[in-house]
Design a protein around this motif. Structure first.
Motif, PDB file in Angstrom:
ATOM      1  N   ASP A  65      -9.500   4.070  -2.062  1.00  0.00           N
ATOM      2  CA  ASP A  65      -8.368   3.830  -1.176  1.00  0.00           C
ATOM      3  C   ASP A  65      -7.498   2.803  -1.895  1.00  0.00           C
ATOM      4  OD1 ASP A  65      -6.586   3.020   0.764  1.00  0.00           O
ATOM      5  OD2 ASP A  65      -8.066   2.992   2.391  1.00  0.00           O
ATOM      6  N   LYS A  91      -4.430   2.032  -1.706  1.00  0.00           N
ATOM      7  CA  LYS A  91      -3.507   1.228  -0.882  1.00  0.00           C
ATOM      8  C   LYS A  91      -4.245  -0.031  -0.405  1.00  0.00           C
ATOM      9  CE  LYS A  91      -0.510   1.786   3.141  1.00  0.00           C
ATOM     10  NZ  LYS A  91      -1.311   1.250   4.251  1.00  0.00           N
ATOM     11  N   ARG A  92      -5.439   0.164   0.125  1.00  0.00           N
ATOM     12  CA  ARG A  92      -6.253  -0.973   0.599  1.00  0.00           C
ATOM     13  C   ARG A  92      -6.544  -1.927  -0.568  1.00  0.00           C
ATOM     14  NH1 ARG A  92      -8.941  -4.753   3.792  1.00  0.00           N
ATOM     15  NH2 ARG A  92     -11.118  -4.939   3.143  1.00  0.00           N
ATOM     16  N   GLU A 139      -3.416  -3.946  -1.419  1.00  0.00           N
ATOM     17  CA  GLU A 139      -3.151  -4.961  -0.382  1.00  0.00           C
ATOM     18  C   GLU A 139      -4.110  -6.132  -0.559  1.00  0.00           C
ATOM     19  OE1 GLU A 139      -1.660  -1.730   2.960  1.00  0.00           O
ATOM     20  OE2 GLU A 139      -3.639  -2.681   3.205  1.00  0.00           O
TER      21      GLU A 139
END
Ligand SMILES: C=C(O[C@@H]1C=C(C(=O)O)C=C[C@H]1O)C(=O)O
Length: 375
Positions: free
Chosen positions: A45, A47-48, A51
């Protein structure tokens, strides 16, 4: 002055905490893997991860630490993904790479295609591998050979893969990705080129030399000494055929002794390749996704996002799973300027857990991964 032993003792204490925390973090990642197992959510993931990295960097006390923290957590998260791939593999997810394991390649009454015409090195290679019980036919391009294998016109194609002097046969690499055929074996053939021409030709009358670009490259030292022009042909035997038809003593060809004999040419010089160990690796290609039980090489191809560290990330799956990488090549991705497709070969069998882990990791994190064969 500070006491080195004392400071190192402090470092040891901190490292112990890091290990405890790392293991605690990995245990949590196992829970995430379990969640993913049930929901079918992919391991990666990004995106996670991005971030998280932004937040972690903002916690660092200066620029240097922010950069180090980014590197450190890229590694930690990569480890956490590898653990998750391993757990999913153990649960039977991603296990089916789909090769039928066979004890021996079917060799009796098989149809074998090679590129070129009578007298081509590929013909010699094909016959030495399959012997008398196969039937052979030729086509003019590597692509046609791949098509015939795909369509069942031929059971196998015998194609040159790499030469010890001139390097990889780029068209064959590209076609292995274009077609869903598989490498099922590979073997080496020692190559010795001759300079041949029609009767009456001498080294002094020659102005042009015809051959396949690979053979011209392998003999370029010899050709350049005389300053002859090089003319590309589809195949060494085709070059010999042209020379025999043109009957022009300003022209000669580089081909095998066998091709010279077949097309009635005179051999003017033998072993004109600059390297005395000149060897070509040939591959056997089948449309069936099969692997011989003793096969111990796997070749894959993949593309990657154009980002710093992406090749490193892909190869880390091979290193982490203790696999020995034996080849890496790159080719331009069609239609994409300065983007490359990588070809990686490593030792292993398609049903070996480390191989399955590495392949599921690369498959999830690279673009368009293809398994080109287990041979
Ligand atoms: C642990 C996870 O799996 C992967 C690893 C991550 C991590 O180690 O922090 C983050 C995102 C995922 O790419 C998750 O999805 O949270």
């Amino acid at each position: 002055m500070l006491d080195l032993k004392e400071t190192r003792g402090e470092i040891d204490r901190v490292d112990k905490q890091i290990i405890e925390l790392f293991e605690e973090r990995m245990e949590l990642c196992k829970e995430v893997a379990e969640y993913k197992l049930y929901t079918g959510k992919p391991v990666l993931d990004r995106k996670r991860e991005l971030e998280k990295i932004a937040v972690l960097k903002s916690m660092a006390s200066d620029e240097f630490y922010a950069h180090s923290i980014e590197e450190l957590f890229e590694q930690i998260m990569s480890m956490s993904r590898k653990l998750q791939y391993k757990l999913l593999t153990e649960e039977g997810i991603n296990n089916d790479i789909g090769f039928d394991i066979i004890s021996k390649l079917p060799m009796e009454n098989v149809k074998v295609v090679y590129q070129g015409i009578d007298g081509a090195y590929s013909q010699q290679a094909a016959m030495s591998y399959f012997g008398d019980n196969a039937t052979y036919h030729n086509v003019l391009t590597f692509k046609q050979a791949m098509k015939e294998v795909r369509d069942g016109v031929a059971d196998y194609a015998v194609l040159p893969f790499e030469n010890s002097t001139a390097g990889i046969v780029t068209d064959v690499y590209d076609l292995l990705v274009e077609f869903e055929n598989y490498i099922v074996d590979s073997f080496d053939v020692k190559i010795s080129h001759c300079l041949s021409a029609v009767k009456g030709t001498t080294l002094e009358t020659i102005k042009e030399v015809y051959s396949h670009p690979q053979a011209l490259m392998q003999s370029s030292k010899f050709i350049d000494e005389y300053g002859w022009n090089k003319v590309n042909c589809a195949n060494t035997a085709i070059a010999a055929q042209i020379i025999s038809q043109e009957k022009d003593n300003t022209r000669a060809c580089i081909a095998s002794k066998n091709a010279a004999k077949l097309y009635g040419l005179e051999v003017l010089a033998e072993d004109v390749n600059q390297s005395s160990i000149n060897t070509t690796k040939f591959i056997i290609v089948s449309r069936r996704k099969i692997a011989r039980r003793e096969a111990n090489n796997i070749c894959i191809s993949f593309e990657m996002p154009h980002e710093s560290g992406s090749l490193y990330t892909m190869l880390s799956h091979i290193i982490y799973n203790d696999l020995n990488m034996t080849r890496i090549e790159s080719r331009p991705v069609p239609g994409k300027k300065w983007e490359y497709r990588f070809y990686v070969e490593f030792e292993g069998k398609s049903d070996q857990p480390g191989v399955v882990n590495a392949l599921s990791g690369i498959n999830a994190e690279a673009l368009n991964m293809q398994i080109l064969g287990n041979y």
